[in-house]
Design an enzyme around this catalytic site. Structure first.
Site, PDB file in Angstrom:
ATOM      1  N   ASP A 122      -5.180 -34.151 -13.358  1.00 22.28           N
ATOM      2  CA  ASP A 122      -4.584 -35.481 -13.452  1.00 22.28           C
ATOM      3  C   ASP A 122      -3.198 -35.308 -14.083  1.00 22.28           C
ATOM      4  OD1 ASP A 122      -4.235 -38.200 -13.361  1.00 22.28           O
ATOM      5  OD2 ASP A 122      -6.027 -38.696 -14.475  1.00 22.28           O
ATOM      6  N   ASP A 163      -0.677 -40.088 -20.583  1.00 26.15           N
ATOM      7  CA  ASP A 163      -0.798 -41.371 -19.900  1.00 26.15           C
ATOM      8  C   ASP A 163      -1.110 -42.501 -20.885  1.00 26.15           C
ATOM      9  OD1 ASP A 163      -0.373 -40.043 -17.549  1.00 26.15           O
ATOM     10  OD2 ASP A 163      -2.481 -40.008 -16.945  1.00 26.15           O
ATOM     11  N   ARG A 191       6.952 -39.047 -11.764  1.00 21.92           N
ATOM     12  CA  ARG A 191       6.468 -39.679 -13.001  1.00 21.92           C
ATOM     13  C   ARG A 191       7.058 -39.024 -14.245  1.00 21.92           C
ATOM     14  NH1 ARG A 191      -0.052 -40.533 -12.029  1.00 21.92           N
ATOM     15  NH2 ARG A 191       0.088 -41.524  -9.989  1.00 21.92           N
TER      16      ARG A 191
END
Length: 454
Positions: A288, A292, A344
């Site tokens: 992943d 986050d 990102r």
């Protein structure tokens, strides 16, 4: 309801949480994508998600389109125009059978639905092109949706030397385990036990700790990595907890979960001088992200971290449907070093994010993604070899950006900012920490990561 933006370029993953520690989300399928049309009829509107489905052949049907559509008694009354990357498609008012069999940009606004085909008969949901429309004859491709008033945090005192900067010190303070017992841990079991309660404690991680999954961190904790220490395969999760400091940690190769996750209303968290990585050899779905923040988390500062060897290192806001993030996700991101990543750096939805003095080097996709009405202030960042340094035009809606002109863009493509420039700036003091953009690579490379002696 709003009309349609058909997904982003395939080389960029949708800015969506693929999986996280508590509620893994399934990837969005390509068989159906949500789209909707805005009720405003003036100007060119971006295509936003609500519902699109194949109508057979080269035709795709979009539901709930505004304006007056054609009908049996008025077959050419619609004034709707459709654009692909700014170029008008057509012919309009086409026969539906011809849209399916011939395509090539034909479209029809029939009743309250729109039947379209791409100019080259590719799938508009996955071909990476930008689709827009107008009802009043407008042809400009600039999208200027209304900007909502930002949530202005209270003004804080001037920054002291070495103090936490940004949102982790707004509307409260982040002190971690100050005043609590100091505990040195050398095993997975000891770490898990030491961080589990909400009692103030300072936990020092010594040596290499190996495991799988994640460790849930309670409130009022400081977690410090001693020199040479690391977590291998083990992530840290802040799930609804508060007042947490994580510094000098090296965390690698966490499978299924991100290396550090801050979510479910967690607040007042500072992640500083950490080295977070995986690899890009296993494909996009194996690991992943690295760091986050989502699901109503708030008042977070992320500083002096190295995020590298990962496709999707930092995500703030996990899904387009998480509207309960509105008014939260206030995050400060400064002096981080992103390299050998895809996109990102970070990507955000809904919140208010301040990004300053970061070094984004050699990203293969976009740098900062700003979507779903998020408001982002950039100050003196350094983008090097980025295809799209700042990118708003993906997910269901674009976001808003201020300060884009303060950054350096070396060897990079143009920004893709489809909204009018925001005027928002955070009101906490940070100017004493701000350095010229030209100095960012040297300062960040020398200081970011697990470089502290604790």
């Amino acid at each position: 309801m709003s009309l349609l933006l058909l997904l982003v370029v395939l080389t960029f993953s949708k800015c969506k949480k693929g999986s996280d520690a508590a509620n893994p989300e399934n990837p969005l399928t390509q068989t159906e994508t949500n789209l909707a049309a805005t009720s405003t009829t003036s100007g060119v509107k971006s295509l936003e998600t609500f519902t699109i489905a194949s109508d057979g052949g080269f035709a795709y049907k979009i539901y709930d389109v505004p304006g007056t559509g054609d009908s049996g008694s008025q077959p050419t009354i619609s004034t709707l125009k459709v654009f692909e990357n700014g170029k008008e498609l057509g012919p309009a008012h086409s026969n539906h059978a011809e849209i399916r069999s011939l395509g090539k940009g034909r479209y029809s606004h029939w009743l309250n639905s729109l039947y379209i085909s791409a100019s080259d008969n590719s799938d508009p949901r996955t071909n990476g092109r930008k689709y827009t429309y107008s009802l009043d004859g407008s042809t400009s491709s600039v999208v200027t949706p209304p900007v909502t008033n930002p949530i202005v945090p209270p003004v804080t005192a001037p920054v002291e030397s070495g103090a936490i900067i940004g949102y982790a010190m707004v509307d409260g303070k982040t002190t971690g385990g100050t005043g609590g017992q100091t505990i040195v841990v050398t095993s997975y079991a000891a770490l898990k036990s030491a961080v589990s309660s909400n009692t103030a404690a300072i936990i020092k991680v010594s040596g290499k700790i190996t495991g799988t999954g994640f460790v849930s961190v309670g409130s009022n904790k400081t977690i410090l990595g001693e020199k040479g220490s690391s977590l291998e395969g083990v992530g840290l999760l802040m799930y609804g907890t508060s007042n947490v400091i994580i510094r000098n940690m090296t965390i690698r190769n966490v499978v299924t979960y991100s290396n550090i996750v801050i979510k479910e209303g967690a607040h007042h968290v500072w992640v500083d001088h950490c080295d977070l990585s995986s690899d890009r050899n296993h494909g996009w779905d194996y690991y992943d992200g690295l760091l986050d923040v989502g699901n109503r988390a708030d008042y977070v500062t992320l500083s002096y971290n190295r995020l590298h060897d990962n496709h999707i290192p930092m995500l703030i806001g996990f899904g387009d449907n998480n509207t309960n993030d509105i008014g939260k996700l206030r995050v400060t991101v400064y002096k981080n070093y992103f390299y050998n990543v895809s996109e990102r750096q970070p990507c955000t939805r809904f919140g208010y994010m301040h990004v300053f003095n970061n070094y984004m080097q050699n990203g293969s996709g976009y740098g900062i993604g700003v979507t779903m009405g998020a408001t982002v202030r950039t100050d003196n960042n350094y983008f090097e070899n980025q295809q799209y340094p700042i990118y708003t035009e993906f997910n269901a809606k674009p976001g808003f950006v201020s300060g884009a002109s303060t950054n350096i863009y070396k060897g990079s493509g143009a920004n893709k900012i489809s909204t009018a420039a925001s005027t928002w700036v955070p009101t906490y003091e940070y100017k004493s920490e701000l350095i010229p953009a030209a100095n960012v690579p040297a300062v960040v490379m020398a200081n970011a990561g697990a470089t502290l002696t604790l």
